[in-house]
Design a protein around this motif. Structure first.
Motif, short mmCIF file in Angstrom:
data_model
loop_
_atom_site.label_atom_id
_atom_site.label_comp_id
_atom_site.label_asym_id
_atom_site.label_seq_id
_atom_site.Cartn_x
_atom_site.Cartn_y
_atom_site.Cartn_z
N VAL A 147 0.82 -1.44 -0.10
CA VAL A 147 0.13 0.03 0.11
C VAL A 147 0.92 1.32 -0.14
N GLN A 148 0.70 2.20 -0.98
CA GLN A 148 1.34 3.48 -0.96
C GLN A 148 0.66 4.82 -0.53
N VAL A 149 -0.80 4.46 -0.59
CA VAL A 149 -1.68 5.84 -0.33
C VAL A 149 -2.64 5.15 0.98
N GLY A 150 -2.79 6.08 2.01
CA GLY A 150 -3.76 5.91 2.61
C GLY A 150 -4.82 6.86 2.82
N VAL A 151 -5.86 6.36 2.86
CA VAL A 151 -7.09 7.51 3.04
C VAL A 151 -7.65 7.29 4.33
N ILE A 152 -7.98 8.70 4.95
CA ILE A 152 -8.23 8.62 6.35
C ILE A 152 -9.71 9.01 6.59
#
Ligand SMILES: NC(=O)c1ccc[n+]([C@@H]2O[C@H](COP(=O)([O-])OP(=O)(O)OC[C@H]3O[C@@H](n4cnc5c(N)ncnc54)[C@H](O)[C@@H]3O)[C@@H](O)[C@H]2O)c1
Length: 219
Positions: A147-152
């Motif tokens: 995973v390279q991008v996290g969405v919060i």
């Protein structure tokens, strides 16, 4: 050379709009597009479009226009969408699940590999083929799925702890929807999205046009 380093943010923000239009043109087998037709489809002026694209090299032929396929591929590469980007969404409530659904259906360039939550009501479910894992599995899945991008999309009070966990797993790009001021090391990029602020600023800019009679003073 880092091409993105040279273009202003306003130009970068228009690139995904060009991409959406170009995707559409490619689907319709339209091989060449002029800046004038791109202007009609995007709402930006033809001059603006020519200037934007010139930041990244001259792609068009004077009098003919741009080769749609070629321009689309260039824009994909400039944005960094020519390689698959894996995304994890933390918080599988209203917004997290809606965002996951929309991206699975409408965004072919990123892959949502998992949603994460702590509530037994949602953990173990599946949203458009995306599994909802327990937060405890974050480390394992982030490593396994790269995973390279996290969405919060968790409540604001839990957002910083989620940032800390993602940062610990070396996730360098975070899209935050929680109304919270978050901190992360310098090499981690956080973009904050707040639709309520968008709505409020729209009201500011449109206030002269809003019908006075239909609005009531709050104080
Ligand atoms: N930026 C915007 O435009 C916008 C719009 C709507 C909501 N929001 C914000 O987005 C967030 C989510 O809103 P919502 O309406 O989806 O709320 P929601 O209550 O429907 O969902 C929140 C989810 O987060 C989960 N959660 C709580 N703590 C967690 C943790 N530590 N780790 C993982 N999951 C956890 C909950 O179990 C729940 O499923 C809130 O911060 C809200 O203020 C922002």
């Amino acid at each position: 050379m880092n091409q993105r380093g040279e273009a202003p943010i306003s130009v970068i923000k228009r690139l995904p709009v060009y991409l959406r239009v170009l995707d559409n043109l490619v689907k319709r087998d339209i091989e060449v597009v002029s800046s004038k037709s791109l202007s009609k489809e995007t709402g930006f002026t033809a001059e603006q479009i020519r200037k934007d694209l010139a930041f990244f090299g001259a792609f068009g032929t004077r009098g003919t226009g741009y080769n749609t396929n070629y321009l689309r591929e260039r824009v994909l590469r400039i944005i960094g969408l020519d390689k698959q980007t894996n995304v994890a969404i933390v918080g599988a409530g209203h917004l997290g699940t809606a965002f996951a659904r929309y991206n699975v259906r409408e965004n072919p360039y990123t892959s949502v590999v998992g949603l994460f939550d702590v509530s037994p009501d949602i953990v173990g479910e599946n949203i458009e083929g995306v599994p909802v894992y327990h937060l405890n599995d974050l480390q394992e899945i982030v490593r396994k799925e790269r995973v390279q991008v996290g969405v919060i999309t968790v409540p604001a009070v839990h957002a910083q702890e989620v940032v800390d966990r993602l940062v610990e797993e070396n996730v360098k790009a975070l899209l935050n929807f929680a109304p919270a001021k978050l901190t992360a090391p310098e090499d981690v990029r956080i973009h904050n999205v707040d639709l309520t602020i968008e709505l409020q600023s729209l009201i500011y800019f449109a206030k002269d046009e809003l019908n006075e009679e239909s609005t009531q003073d709050l104080e």
